[in-house]
Design an enzyme around this catalytic site. Structure first.
Site, PDB file in Angstrom:
ATOM      1  CB  SER A 108      -0.888  -0.006   1.242  1.00  0.00           C
ATOM      2  OG  SER A 108      -1.504   1.034   1.430  1.00  0.00           O
ATOM      3  CB  SER A 109       0.561   4.723  -1.531  1.00  0.00           C
ATOM      4  OG  SER A 109      -0.878   5.067  -0.937  1.00  0.00           O
ATOM      5  CB  CYS A 110      -0.445   3.910   4.062  1.00  0.00           C
ATOM      6  SG  CYS A 110      -0.581   2.079   4.334  1.00  0.00           S
ATOM      7  CE1 TYR A 137      -3.898  -2.796   5.266  1.00  0.00           C
ATOM      8  CE2 TYR A 137      -2.995  -0.708   4.413  1.00  0.00           C
ATOM      9  CZ  TYR A 137      -3.533  -1.963   4.294  1.00  0.00           C
ATOM     10  OH  TYR A 137      -3.702  -2.231   2.826  1.00  0.00           O
ATOM     11  CE  LYS A 141      -1.253  -4.669   3.096  1.00  0.00           C
ATOM     12  NZ  LYS A 141      -1.568  -5.977   2.322  1.00  0.00           N
ATOM     13  CG  HIS A 180     -10.343   3.326   1.788  1.00  0.00           C
ATOM     14  ND1 HIS A 180     -10.669   1.978   1.612  1.00  0.00           N
ATOM     15  CD2 HIS A 180      -9.107   3.388   2.481  1.00  0.00           C
ATOM     16  CE1 HIS A 180      -9.467   1.377   2.116  1.00  0.00           C
ATOM     17  NE2 HIS A 180      -8.544   2.317   2.544  1.00  0.00           N
TER      18      HIS A 180
HETATM   19  O1  GFB Z   1      -9.569   7.171   2.343  1.00  0.00           O
HETATM   20  P1  GFB Z   1      -9.325   7.434   3.755  1.00  0.00           P
HETATM   21  O2  GFB Z   1      -9.782   6.972   4.794  1.00  0.00           O
HETATM   22  O3  GFB Z   1      -7.924   7.035   4.012  1.00  0.00           O
HETATM   23  O4  GFB Z   1      -9.286   8.989   3.626  1.00  0.00           O
HETATM   24  P2  GFB Z   1      -6.210   7.607   3.867  1.00  0.00           P
HETATM   25  C1  GFB Z   1      -8.744  10.258   3.117  1.00  0.00           C
HETATM   26  C2  GFB Z   1      -9.192  11.465   3.326  1.00  0.00           C
HETATM   27  O5  GFB Z   1     -10.419  11.530   3.073  1.00  0.00           O
HETATM   28  C3  GFB Z   1      -8.744  11.760   4.650  1.00  0.00           C
HETATM   29  C4  GFB Z   1     -10.809  12.378   4.116  1.00  0.00           C
HETATM   30  O6  GFB Z   1      -8.386  13.129   4.884  1.00  0.00           O
HETATM   31  C5  GFB Z   1     -10.240  11.675   5.421  1.00  0.00           C
HETATM   32  O7  GFB Z   1     -10.433  12.546   6.695  1.00  0.00           O
HETATM   33  N1  GFB Z   1     -12.519  11.964   4.370  1.00  0.00           N
HETATM   34  C6  GFB Z   1     -13.398  12.959   4.259  1.00  0.00           C
HETATM   35  C7  GFB Z   1     -12.864  10.719   4.671  1.00  0.00           C
HETATM   36  N2  GFB Z   1     -14.643  12.368   4.221  1.00  0.00           N
HETATM   37  C8  GFB Z   1     -14.260  11.154   4.657  1.00  0.00           C
HETATM   38  C9  GFB Z   1     -15.357  10.015   4.995  1.00  0.00           C
HETATM   39  O8  GFB Z   1     -16.492  10.152   4.863  1.00  0.00           O
HETATM   40  N3  GFB Z   1     -14.726   8.830   5.153  1.00  0.00           N
HETATM   41  C10 GFB Z   1     -13.129   8.495   5.052  1.00  0.00           C
HETATM   42  N4  GFB Z   1     -12.948   7.211   5.210  1.00  0.00           N
HETATM   43  N5  GFB Z   1     -12.530   9.440   4.828  1.00  0.00           N
HETATM   44  C11 GFB Z   1      -5.761   5.093   4.068  1.00  0.00           C
HETATM   45  C12 GFB Z   1      -5.101   4.303   4.991  1.00  0.00           C
HETATM   46  O9  GFB Z   1      -5.465   6.588   4.380  1.00  0.00           O
HETATM   47  O10 GFB Z   1      -5.140   4.981   2.840  1.00  0.00           O
HETATM   48  C13 GFB Z   1      -5.024   3.011   4.750  1.00  0.00           C
HETATM   49  O11 GFB Z   1      -5.822   4.406   6.383  1.00  0.00           O
HETATM   50  C14 GFB Z   1      -4.850   2.489   3.388  1.00  0.00           C
HETATM   51  O12 GFB Z   1      -4.104   2.308   5.682  1.00  0.00           O
HETATM   52  C15 GFB Z   1      -5.286   3.578   2.462  1.00  0.00           C
HETATM   53  O13 GFB Z   1      -3.274   2.768   3.204  1.00  0.00           O
HETATM   54  C16 GFB Z   1      -4.971   3.356   1.067  1.00  0.00           C
HETATM   55  O14 GFB Z   1      -6.068   8.017   2.636  1.00  0.00           O
HETATM   56  O15 GFB Z   1      -5.956   8.890   4.603  1.00  0.00           O
END
Ligand code: GFB
Length: 308
Positions: A108-110, A137, A141, A180
């Site tokens: 993952s890119s994280c 996570y 990874k 996500h």
């Molecule tokens: O996609 P996301 O949950 O994960 O959130 P990451 C990306 C951004 O979208 C963050 C915002 O800044 C969130 O605060 N966001 C806005 C929201 N509204 C929402 C919402 O309703 N739901 C969610 N989920 N986010 C993940 C990692 O990071 O990336 C994983 O936690 C994984 O480990 C994945 O690597 C690819 O991009 O921040």
């Protein structure tokens, strides 16, 4: 990899696994092995060992993982660390023990440092501190990457690791507590539209920048790497371009046809400020992403309407 080769797709019911199976079938691969969670618990070393002894897969796509968005990652550190470590250890160890020809591990890119140079090149791995919301996570990874490299170095297992950017597409998770951002915003905006609401809540400031890749593009990249790539070095998979969460929300609003307002809940975390991959390595080998972002969101929304 021949059309008749025995190919095991671990995680075949998830976003990535379904896409890999779909693309393998379209490309004419006819001997794909899968097992549901009730048939095979990937966290059990004994069960995985028995499964490999029985089926002896030649090629493995390791797409099984405990995954989730920013809140799920930060609220369940044990699940994200332990389940992922177990899954990787059990499968990669069995791949060596049962002499599989090649295994592709999906990272993952994280895994990259929170504040690294953008776009992120593969050599940024382990060059700085991780983003706290997903460090559990990420550590799991990174351990998977190192397992692949260690088995290659000590036992010549052909294990490769790819690092996909943020993914979306059919079979994504639309549960608002664990999803996500893209599926979450799609669902929230859709529900706001049909319930005649005036606003939608977006987590964080809306400023973080993210890159999104359609999962069918990812699956094609995985097939490409399984055929063409045999290096211990990790390789990024993405589009190379990004947008802000606010811009993403506006784009989804436009596609769904919702003209209410966006409200930003700054009590929720932003996570890493920017995460866009440098994809020149895979591009130079001959693969590029094909699905335009707007088209990908439209087809995913169609899938969501038909399946939820
Ligand atoms: O996609 P996301 O949950 O994960 O959130 P990451 C990306 C951004 O979208 C963050 C915002 O800044 C969130 O605060 N966001 C806005 C929201 N509204 C929402 C919402 O309703 N739901 C969610 N989920 N986010 C993940 C990692 O990071 O990336 C994983 O936690 C994984 O480990 C994945 O690597 C690819 O991009 O921040």
């Amino acid at each position: 990899m021949k059309k008749t080769s025995k190919i095991y797709v671990a995680g075949h019911r998830g976003l990535v696994g379904t896409a890999i199976c779909r693309n393998l079938a379209t490309d004419g691969f006819e001997n794909i092995i899968t097992a549901s969670h009730s048939e095979l618990d990937l966290c059990s070393q004994l069960a995985v060992d028995d499964f490999f002894a029985k089926h002896q897969p030649e090629y493995i796509f390791l797409a099984a993982a405990k995954v989730g968005g920013i809140m799920a990652n930060s609220s369940k550190p044990v699940d994200f660390l332990v389940d992922n470590l177990r899954i990787e250890l059990n499968i990669i160890t069995a791949a060596h023990k049962y002499k599989c020809k090649k295994i592709l591990f999906l990272g993952s890119s994280c895994i990259y440092p929170k504040l690294t140079k953008q776009p992120i090149t593969e050599d940024a791995l382990l060059s700085g501190s991780l983003e706290p919301t997903n460090e559990w996570y990420a550590i799991a990874k990174i351990a998977g990457i190192k397992l692949c490299q260690a088995y290659r170095q000590q036992f010549e297992l052909n294990a490769i690791s790819c690092m996909p950017t943020n993914l979306y597409g059919p079979n994504d998770n639309f549960d608002l507590t664990s999803s996500h951002v893209l599926p979450a915003l799609m669902r929230k905006i859709h529900e706001a539209k049909i319930n005649n609401k005036k606003e939608v809540v977006v987590w964080g400031t809306g400023n973080p920048l993210r890159e999104f890749l359609h999962v069918d593009d990812l699956a094609q990249a995985c097939l490409f790497l399984m055929k063409e790539y045999n290096s211990p070095e990790i390789i990024n998979i993405g589009t190379g371009s990004d947008l802000s969460i606010k811009e993403l929300a506006e784009l989804i609003k436009n596609i769904i046809g919702f003209d209410g307002n966006l409200v930003f809940d700054t009590d929720k975390p932003d996570g890493t400020p920017r995460k866009v991959l440098d994809v020149s390595k895979i591009n130079n080998l001959g693969w590029t992403a094909k699905i335009p972002f707007r088209e990908g969101i439209k087809s995913t929304y169609k899938w969501f309407l038909e399946n939820n």
